[in-house]
Motif scaffolding. Structure first.
Motif, short mmCIF file in Angstrom:
data_model
loop_
_atom_site.label_atom_id
_atom_site.label_comp_id
_atom_site.label_asym_id
_atom_site.label_seq_id
_atom_site.Cartn_x
_atom_site.Cartn_y
_atom_site.Cartn_z
N THR A 4 0.85 -1.19 0.00
CA THR A 4 0.00 0.00 0.00
C THR A 4 0.89 1.25 0.00
O THR A 4 2.08 1.18 0.31
N ILE A 5 0.30 2.38 -0.32
CA ILE A 5 1.02 3.65 -0.27
C ILE A 5 1.56 3.90 1.14
O ILE A 5 2.69 4.37 1.31
N VAL A 6 0.78 3.56 2.15
CA VAL A 6 1.22 3.76 3.53
C VAL A 6 2.44 2.88 3.82
O VAL A 6 3.41 3.35 4.44
N GLU A 11 8.27 2.44 4.69
CA GLU A 11 9.54 1.83 4.29
C GLU A 11 10.44 2.79 3.51
O GLU A 11 11.49 2.38 3.03
N GLY A 12 10.04 4.06 3.39
CA GLY A 12 10.89 5.07 2.78
C GLY A 12 10.92 5.09 1.26
O GLY A 12 11.73 5.80 0.67
N ARG A 13 10.04 4.34 0.61
CA ARG A 13 10.01 4.34 -0.85
C ARG A 13 9.26 5.55 -1.41
O ARG A 13 9.43 5.92 -2.56
N ILE A 14 8.38 6.13 -0.58
CA ILE A 14 7.67 7.36 -0.94
C ILE A 14 7.93 8.35 0.18
O ILE A 14 7.81 8.03 1.36
N ASP A 15 8.30 9.58 -0.20
CA ASP A 15 8.57 10.62 0.78
C ASP A 15 7.25 11.18 1.32
O ASP A 15 6.27 11.29 0.58
N ALA A 16 7.25 11.50 2.58
CA ALA A 16 6.07 12.09 3.21
C ALA A 16 6.52 13.02 4.33
O ALA A 16 7.63 12.87 4.87
N ALA A 17 5.65 13.95 4.69
CA ALA A 17 5.90 14.86 5.81
C ALA A 17 5.35 14.19 7.07
O ALA A 17 4.19 14.36 7.43
N VAL A 18 6.18 13.42 7.73
CA VAL A 18 5.80 12.62 8.89
C VAL A 18 5.81 13.48 10.15
O VAL A 18 6.77 14.20 10.39
N CYS A 42 -2.24 6.35 10.60
CA CYS A 42 -2.35 5.01 10.04
C CYS A 42 -1.58 3.99 10.87
O CYS A 42 -0.53 4.32 11.44
N PRO A 43 -2.04 2.75 10.87
CA PRO A 43 -1.20 1.71 11.45
C PRO A 43 -0.03 1.45 10.50
O PRO A 43 -0.15 1.62 9.29
N VAL A 44 1.09 1.05 11.05
CA VAL A 44 2.24 0.71 10.21
C VAL A 44 1.93 -0.56 9.41
O VAL A 44 2.23 -0.64 8.22
N GLU A 45 1.29 -1.52 10.06
CA GLU A 45 0.90 -2.75 9.36
C GLU A 45 -0.30 -2.47 8.46
O GLU A 45 -1.12 -1.61 8.77
N PRO A 46 -0.44 -3.21 7.36
CA PRO A 46 -1.49 -2.90 6.37
C PRO A 46 -2.88 -3.44 6.70
O PRO A 46 -3.48 -4.17 5.92
N LEU A 93 -7.07 3.85 -0.25
CA LEU A 93 -5.69 3.41 0.00
C LEU A 93 -5.60 1.91 0.30
O LEU A 93 -4.50 1.36 0.32
N THR A 94 -6.71 1.25 0.53
CA THR A 94 -6.77 -0.14 0.99
C THR A 94 -5.87 -0.37 2.21
O THR A 94 -5.35 -1.46 2.42
N HIS A 95 -5.70 0.65 3.00
CA HIS A 95 -4.92 0.62 4.24
C HIS A 95 -5.65 1.56 5.19
O HIS A 95 -5.91 2.72 4.82
#
Length: 136
Positions: A4-6, A11-18, A42-46, A93-95
Motif C-alpha cells: 500500500t502507499i502507507v 519503508e521510505g520508498r515514498i517521501d512524506a511529511a511525517v 495510520c497503522p504501520v501494518e497494512p 488506499l486499501t490501508h
C-alpha cells in the motif's frame, strides 16, 4: 504481494511529511489536503479496515489522534477539527487511515445528503432497531 502507499511511506520508498512514528502507528500530512494541517493517522501494518485493527493498535491511533488534535488546534487555530475514516469501497488506499483536518467557517468542506430528508424519530427507531446493542 502489492504494498500500500502507507507501507511505501513507512519503508521510505515514498517521501512524506511525517509528524509521528512508532512501531505501531505513523501520521503524516495528506498530499492533497482539505486545509493546511490535514493529517492521516495510520497503522504501520497494512490493516485494511476498522474491523481489522487489533485493539492495541486502535488504542494507539486514538491516543495519537488526541495528541495531534491538540497540536493542530494550537498551531493552526481552526474553528474545529473533523475526523473521517472510510472503509470498504470508499477506502481508496486499501490501508486503514484516519483523516484529521482543521475546519474553518466558510471552508466549503461538506457532504451532501442522499435525499432521504428529515425523518420522524419513530421511523428512525424502527430502522435502527436491529443495530441496538442494549435494550433502550
Amino acid at each position: 504481494m502489492k504494498t500500500t502507499i502507507v507501507q511505501d511511506i513507512c519503508e521510505g520508498r515514498i517521501d512524506a511529511a511525517v509528524v509521528y512514528r512508532s512501531d505501531l502507528v505513523i501520521a503524516f500530512a495528506d498530499h492533497d489536503p482539505i486545509n493546511h494541517g490535514h493529517l492521516l493517522i495510520c497503522p504501520v501494518e497494512p490493516y485494511e479496515s476498522l474491523m481489522d485493527l487489533p485493539t492495541h493498535v486502535d488504542s494507539e491511533i486514538q491516543r495519537v489522534a488526541k495528541l495531534l488534535y491538540a497540536r493542530v488546534m494550537e498551531h493552526y487555530q481552526p474553528d474545529g477539527i473533523s475526523f473521517i475514516q472510510n472503509n470498504g469501497a470508499f477506502n481508496e488506499l486499501t490501508h486503514y487511515h484516519l483523516h484529521l483536518f482543521p475546519r474553518y467557517h466558510g471552508d466549503k468542506f461538506g457532504w451532501s445528503s442522499s435525499g432521504l430528508g428529515v425523518q420522524s424519530i419513530a421511523d428512525i427507531k424502527k430502522q435502527i432497531a436491529p443495530l441496538c446493542i442494549e435494550k433502550t
